[in-house]
Design a protein around this motif. Sequence first.
Motif, short mmCIF file in Angstrom:
data_model
loop_
_atom_site.label_atom_id
_atom_site.label_comp_id
_atom_site.label_asym_id
_atom_site.label_seq_id
_atom_site.Cartn_x
_atom_site.Cartn_y
_atom_site.Cartn_z
N HIS A 26 -10.01 6.09 -0.74
CA HIS A 26 -8.64 5.83 -0.26
C HIS A 26 -7.80 4.93 -1.49
O HIS A 26 -6.62 5.51 -1.35
N ILE A 27 -8.20 4.30 -2.31
CA ILE A 27 -7.57 3.71 -3.42
C ILE A 27 -7.06 4.68 -4.30
O ILE A 27 -5.92 4.69 -4.53
N VAL A 28 -7.72 5.80 -4.64
CA VAL A 28 -7.34 6.67 -5.48
C VAL A 28 -6.29 7.71 -4.93
O VAL A 28 -5.21 8.06 -5.59
N SER A 29 -6.67 7.96 -3.54
CA SER A 29 -5.61 8.81 -2.82
C SER A 29 -4.29 8.09 -2.67
O SER A 29 -3.18 8.97 -2.76
N VAL A 30 -4.34 7.06 -2.31
CA VAL A 30 -2.60 6.30 -2.63
C VAL A 30 -2.31 6.29 -4.00
O VAL A 30 -0.99 6.58 -3.99
N ALA A 31 -2.88 5.94 -5.07
CA ALA A 31 -2.51 6.03 -6.33
C ALA A 31 -2.09 7.34 -6.78
O ALA A 31 -0.96 7.48 -7.44
N VAL A 32 -2.50 8.50 -6.36
CA VAL A 32 -2.06 9.65 -6.83
C VAL A 32 -1.12 10.38 -5.91
O VAL A 32 -0.84 11.67 -6.33
N ALA A 33 -0.90 10.00 -4.84
CA ALA A 33 0.03 10.65 -3.78
C ALA A 33 1.16 10.85 -4.28
O ALA A 33 1.83 9.99 -5.30
N CYS A 34 1.95 11.88 -4.22
CA CYS A 34 3.19 12.28 -4.76
C CYS A 34 4.03 13.20 -3.52
O CYS A 34 3.27 13.53 -2.70
N ALA A 35 5.35 13.38 -3.72
CA ALA A 35 5.92 14.21 -2.84
C ALA A 35 5.46 15.65 -2.53
O ALA A 35 5.36 15.90 -1.35
N ALA A 36 4.73 16.07 -3.52
CA ALA A 36 4.00 17.69 -3.40
C ALA A 36 2.75 17.41 -2.74
O ALA A 36 2.22 18.37 -2.10
#
Length: 81
Positions: A26-36
């Motif tokens: 979860h922590i990493v998914s939030v950190a690497v999220a972007c518009a694409a």
Amino acid sequence: MPLIDVTCSYRVSDDSKRRLVAELPHIVSVAVACAAEPYDGCLQPGDVLVRCRSAEAGDRFDIDVLIEVKSKWFEGPRRRS
């Protein structure tokens, strides 16, 4: 799909390792999220891969935990107007 490699020294308890493996996706998914590649907060199996290992006797490892995150996204071909 992000790949998370976790290397732990002998000082890190099994319980701490389990917490890291459980919480890091979860922590990493939030950190690497972007518009694409937005993160909708609902991880599915295979969305994030976590590998956890112990430092080996031959490793020069002076910290308790090393977390490496590998993630890449390639933009698809653009359409011409």
